[in-house]
Write an enzyme that holds these catalytic residues in place. Structure first.
Site, mmCIF file in Angstrom:
data_model
loop_
_atom_site.group_PDB
_atom_site.id
_atom_site.type_symbol
_atom_site.label_atom_id
_atom_site.label_comp_id
_atom_site.label_asym_id
_atom_site.label_seq_id
_atom_site.Cartn_x
_atom_site.Cartn_y
_atom_site.Cartn_z
ATOM 1 N N ASP A 117 0.594 -1.295 0.312
ATOM 2 C CA ASP A 117 -0.457 -0.019 0.226
ATOM 3 C C ASP A 117 1.390 1.207 -0.015
ATOM 4 O OD1 ASP A 117 -3.031 0.885 0.267
ATOM 5 O OD2 ASP A 117 -1.427 2.526 2.186
ATOM 6 N N HIS A 133 -7.010 -6.233 -1.186
ATOM 7 C CA HIS A 133 -5.865 -5.224 -0.960
ATOM 8 C C HIS A 133 -4.884 -5.715 -0.252
ATOM 9 C CE1 HIS A 133 -4.067 -1.448 -0.152
ATOM 10 N NE2 HIS A 133 -4.670 -1.142 0.279
#
Length: 317
Positions: free
Chosen positions: A94, A293
């Protein structure tokens, strides 16, 4: 606790051997790498994961502009040196991925190899990102929502544990999947969490203890972490000298096919062209089916296998 670049960083550490620095994203902490410590240490590496500035037990500078990409890369450079090393492998997920990629871009002399999870390597665009997304989505893109002083800070802090639970579940591959994921937009008058389901049972990759640890790490609030987003346009300005520059160190990119980030405007095309754009990409991008994610948390075995193969490959070269 380690003093680097004018801030004090909390780190977790395990193992001996070549240094591997693991950089978390938002809204996370060093704990997001809990599944990587043992396997990487057993494979012969010294593994260090900091709470990055603005997170957990590390310092939370008050100034918004203390969170630029140059500060964040400076923290990694300072950490490597503070640990007594001259070079390291740098791995990020991320927001940690852009920090890792830019560390390799700006200080290739210190990076043995670089791996990014979820967020692909940086290719600086023609327009400042906050301004571009504001124009494209009428201010509804979540970057623009996060950019409003105090707004997301207050929303997340009202019930930190619930906010994190909804966010982690909704962005994961465990959430209901009905086709292409929509862009992460926040409608006027609503908050970021408004449309996110709150699971009655946590997905198998996330325990109540994990959630407790993460919630505790945000005891100081979310402002430091959100300040990373508030520097997106400033980062674009600061990185002008590296426009069209390419990461030249050996590289690995891993992402999930249910992750919304690789579906951002222009990103699918970038990922498809990475093998051509980056000659030192170790293999074509590794796409994990059914993964959302939280790449290294949702698919630790596959991520660990790929990382260890990559690190050994680079080390043997």
């Amino acid at each position: 606790m380690v003093d680097v670049n004018g801030v004090r960083l909390h780190i977790a550490e395990q193992g001996d051997g070549p240094l591997v620095v693991l950089l978390h994203g938002f809204p996370e902490s060093w704990h997001s790498w809990r599944h990587q410590f043992g396997p990487l240490a057993d494979a012969g590496f010294r593994v260090v994961a900091p709470d990055q500035r603005g997170y957990g037990r590390s310092d939370h500078p008050e100034a918004v502009d203390a969170y630029t990409i140059l500060h964040l890369v400076g923290d990694v450079v300072g950490l490597i040196q503070a640990l007594g090393e001259e070079k390291a492998y740098v791995v990020g997920h991320d927001w940690g991925a852009p920090v890792a990629w830019h560390t390799a871009l700006l200080r290739p002399d210190m990076v043995l190899g670089v791996a990014g999870l979820s967020v692909p390597p940086p290719f600086r665009g023609t327009w400042a990102p906050l301004a571009a997304m504001d124009k494209r989505f009428g201010g509804r893109f979540y970057w623009n929502y996060f950019n409003r002083p105090g707004v997301a800070d207050a929303e997340f802090a009202r019930d930190t544990r619930t906010a994190l639970r909804k966010f982690l579940y909704s962005a994961s591959g465990s959430a209901p999947h009905t086709g292409p994921r929509r862009q992460p937009l926040v409608e006027p008058g609503q908050g970021w969490l408004s449309t996110m389901p709150d699971p009655e049972v946590l997905p198998e990759w996330l325990t109540e203890d994990d959630l407790d640890a993460l919630a505790e790490s945000f005891a100081k609030g979310f402002t430091g972490a959100l300040n990373w987003y508030r520097n997106l346009d400033r980062n674009w300005e600061l990185t002008a000298p590296w426009h069209n520059a390419t990461v030249t160190r050996p590289a690995l990119y891993i992402y999930g096919d249910r992750d919304i980030v690789p579906a951002f405007p222009g990103t699918p095309e970038l990922i498809e062209n990475l093998p051509t754009l980056m000659p030192n990409l170790w293999r074509k991008p590794l796409k994990l089916t059914g993964c959302g994610h939280w790449t290294q948390q949702e698919r630790p075995d596959e991520v660990n296998t790929a990382l260890i193969e990559f690190l050994r490959h680079v080390g043997a070269a």
